[in-house]
Design a protein around this motif. Structure first.
Motif, PDB file in Angstrom:
ATOM      1  N   TYR A  82       0.830  -1.204   0.000  1.00  0.00           N
ATOM      2  CA  TYR A  82       0.000   0.000   0.000  1.00  0.00           C
ATOM      3  C   TYR A  82       0.869   1.261   0.000  1.00  0.00           C
ATOM      4  O   TYR A  82       0.684   2.173  -0.815  1.00  0.00           O
ATOM      5  N   MET A  83       1.827   1.327   0.928  1.00  0.00           N
ATOM      6  CA  MET A  83       2.664   2.521   1.046  1.00  0.00           C
ATOM      7  C   MET A  83       3.601   2.663  -0.161  1.00  0.00           C
ATOM      8  O   MET A  83       3.792   3.757  -0.696  1.00  0.00           O
ATOM      9  N   GLY A  84       4.179   1.535  -0.595  1.00  0.00           N
ATOM     10  CA  GLY A  84       5.052   1.575  -1.762  1.00  0.00           C
ATOM     11  C   GLY A  84       4.297   1.969  -3.022  1.00  0.00           C
ATOM     12  O   GLY A  84       4.814   2.717  -3.870  1.00  0.00           O
ATOM     13  N   GLY A  85       3.056   1.489  -3.158  1.00  0.00           N
ATOM     14  CA  GLY A  85       2.230   1.840  -4.313  1.00  0.00           C
ATOM     15  C   GLY A  85       1.932   3.319  -4.371  1.00  0.00           C
ATOM     16  O   GLY A  85       1.972   3.942  -5.451  1.00  0.00           O
ATOM     17  N   PRO A 289     -10.882  -2.972   4.007  1.00  0.00           N
ATOM     18  CA  PRO A 289     -11.282  -1.672   4.584  1.00  0.00           C
ATOM     19  C   PRO A 289     -10.094  -0.776   4.912  1.00  0.00           C
ATOM     20  O   PRO A 289     -10.193   0.454   4.805  1.00  0.00           O
ATOM     21  N   LEU A 290      -8.949  -1.367   5.282  1.00  0.00           N
ATOM     22  CA  LEU A 290      -7.754  -0.552   5.515  1.00  0.00           C
ATOM     23  C   LEU A 290      -7.307   0.104   4.212  1.00  0.00           C
ATOM     24  O   LEU A 290      -6.955   1.290   4.181  1.00  0.00           O
ATOM     25  N   GLY A 291      -7.331  -0.658   3.121  1.00  0.00           N
ATOM     26  CA  GLY A 291      -6.935  -0.119   1.822  1.00  0.00           C
ATOM     27  C   GLY A 291      -7.829   1.012   1.368  1.00  0.00           C
ATOM     28  O   GLY A 291      -7.373   1.952   0.706  1.00  0.00           O
ATOM     29  N   MET A 296      -3.993   4.799  -1.607  1.00  0.00           N
ATOM     30  CA  MET A 296      -4.503   5.882  -2.436  1.00  0.00           C
ATOM     31  C   MET A 296      -3.519   6.248  -3.549  1.00  0.00           C
ATOM     32  O   MET A 296      -3.033   7.391  -3.627  1.00  0.00           O
ATOM     33  N   ALA A 297      -3.188   5.290  -4.402  1.00  0.00           N
ATOM     34  CA  ALA A 297      -2.263   5.540  -5.506  1.00  0.00           C
ATOM     35  C   ALA A 297      -2.809   6.627  -6.428  1.00  0.00           C
ATOM     36  O   ALA A 297      -2.079   7.537  -6.852  1.00  0.00           O
ATOM     37  N   THR A 387      -6.749  -1.748  -6.678  1.00  0.00           N
ATOM     38  CA  THR A 387      -5.467  -2.184  -6.137  1.00  0.00           C
ATOM     39  C   THR A 387      -5.584  -2.676  -4.696  1.00  0.00           C
ATOM     40  O   THR A 387      -4.697  -3.392  -4.219  1.00  0.00           O
ATOM     41  N   ASP A 388      -6.659  -2.324  -3.986  1.00  0.00           N
ATOM     42  CA  ASP A 388      -6.884  -2.909  -2.663  1.00  0.00           C
ATOM     43  C   ASP A 388      -6.939  -4.431  -2.769  1.00  0.00           C
ATOM     44  O   ASP A 388      -6.295  -5.155  -2.001  1.00  0.00           O
TER      45      ASP A 388
END
Length: 419
Positions: A82-85, A289-291, A296-297, A387-388
């Motif tokens: 998620y963070m890398g994306g 739900p976290l995604g 948020m790419a 992407t989630d």
């Protein structure tokens, strides 16, 4: 009537959605005054938003209270993805903005007086942390998914020692809510028909012509992330043809997210897709739900592109090193963007401040964002939401590939047979 309904339900949901899309476009062009049709879209989005918080709360709580001691999930890998994306997407936006520089034409008629952007990254992160300790009932009512996740995890862990009857009751409630979600999702063709009718009849596409180059850069960058960057990431992790998984996520998740324009409203759709893919429920009940809140790419792309466009319009020279700093800022702040339509636009002034752009100019950039939102926000949300599921599936399939002994009942299947 029963036979007609049965035959209708036997058709692929995607095909039914395409039918609703075509009908909505036709009606929007031919009878734009038939405003009653738009209520179908409002009802569909309202139902998704209404059921999603309850689904997440009970699904997470039930999964955790049934989780055995030492049971493994893939959340660490998913959070890194998620963070890398977010960061890679922001970098792609910077590169695209250097190759295709954009200048903006501000609209004086755009009203942004009621928009209050955050004053800094500290405020964004503080709001994120305060959402963790929100009243659990209030979190469910207001669809605060960070708060819902936090309390569901707390209650789920606390209920590990509960009786089997209590755990079974929670499981039954979770199953019932999941069934209700499937009923709501089956109404997607009618909801999307109403949503596209509203867009065509009220806004049309002519308002976008003056911002064509900006839209092309934004949508083009999102397309590169979806069709080039994400497949590379998938291949790196699962070492198989990535496009079957990528196209599955785009087909099943992107389409509904594109029209609902809300990552939060698309949570039930992503939950259902994760179930179809055979992913670990203990993982996806938390990661989806976290995604919807932190993955948020698309938002990172919007923030970076719009801020650099504002700098270019004002003839402010931005070095690549400064742009890289903005990438980190955009990736971090995008993780705090709201999972509803237009959430990323409020963070544009934050990125603009890095270049010394006055707030009144930055708010005009936000106004431009509202004008192109019919395309930009739809594509952004589609990328965010699809992407989630994609990153959740990557982590799951990677673990199955590396540790096949753990998944005797769920062997690694890179072919994704639901295509």
């Amino acid at each position: 009537m029963k036979n007609a309904i049965k035959k209708w339900n036997s058709i692929s949901l995607v095909k039914r959605i395409i039918c609703g899309l075509i009908i909505g476009i036709i009606l929007g062009l031919t009878v734009p005054q038939a405003s009653g049709i738009s209520i179908l879209g409002d009802l569909f989005v309202g139902a998704l938003r209404g059921v999603a918080p309850v689904l997440v709360f009970f699904l997470v709580m039930s999964a955790l209270c049934h989780m055995g001691q030492g049971q493994k999930t893939n959340m660490k890998t998913i959070v890194i993805l998620y963070m890398g994306g977010n960061l890679i997407s922001a970098l792609c936006a910077v590169i695209a903005s250097y190759i295709f520089p954009i200048t903006l034409t501000f609209s004086e008629n755009t009203n942004t007086s009621d928009v209050t952007p955050p004053s800094g990254v500290t405020e964004v992160l503080t709001n994120l942390l305060m959402n963790l300790v929100d009243n659990p009932v209030n979190a469910i009512i207001n669809a605060n998914y960070i708060g819902i996740l936090a309390w569901a995890i707390i209650f789920g862990v606390a209920l590990k020692s509960a009786s089997d009857g209590t755990k079974k009751a929670l499981e039954n409630i979770s199953d019932a809510v999941s069934t209700a979600v499937q009923w709501v999702i089956s109404c997607a063709p009618f909801g999307i028909m109403g949503l596209i009718f509203t867009t065509i009849s009220e806004q049309g596409l002519e308002v976008l012509l003056g911002y064509g180059r900006l839209i092309l850069v934004l949508v083009g960058t999102m397309a590169v992330v979806a069709l080039v960057i994400n497949p590379i990431i998938v291949f790196f992790f699962i070492r198989k043809n990535p496009y079957k998984l990528v196209f599955t996520c785009l087909k099943e998740s992107f389409i509904t997210a594109f029209f609902t324009r809300s990552s939060a409203a698309n949570i039930p759709v992503n939950m259902e897709l994760s179930r179809k893919l055979g992913l670990d429920e203990d993982t996806y009940s938390i990661s989806i739900p976290l995604g919807a809140t932190v993955n948020m790419a698309g938002a990172a792309i919007t923030i970076s592109t719009m801020a650099l466009a504002a700098a270019n319009t004002l003839d402010i020279k931005v070095s690549f090193a400064t742009a890289l700093i903005m990438c980190v800022l955009a990736a971090a702040s995008a993780a705090g963007a709201s999972g509803v339509a237009g959430g990323s636009l409020l963070l544009i002034p934050l990125a603009c401040s890095l270049f010394g752009i006055p707030n009144d100019i930055a708010m005009q950039v936000v106004g431009v964002g509202f004008i192109i939102g019919v395309i930009q926000d739809s594509c952004e949300t589609g990328l965010n939401s699809s992407t989630d599921v994609l990153y959740t599936a990557i982590a799951d399939f990677r673990d199955r590939r590396i540790h096949p002994e753990r998944y005797a009942d769920k062997p690694f299947d890179p072919e994704i047979k639901i295509l």
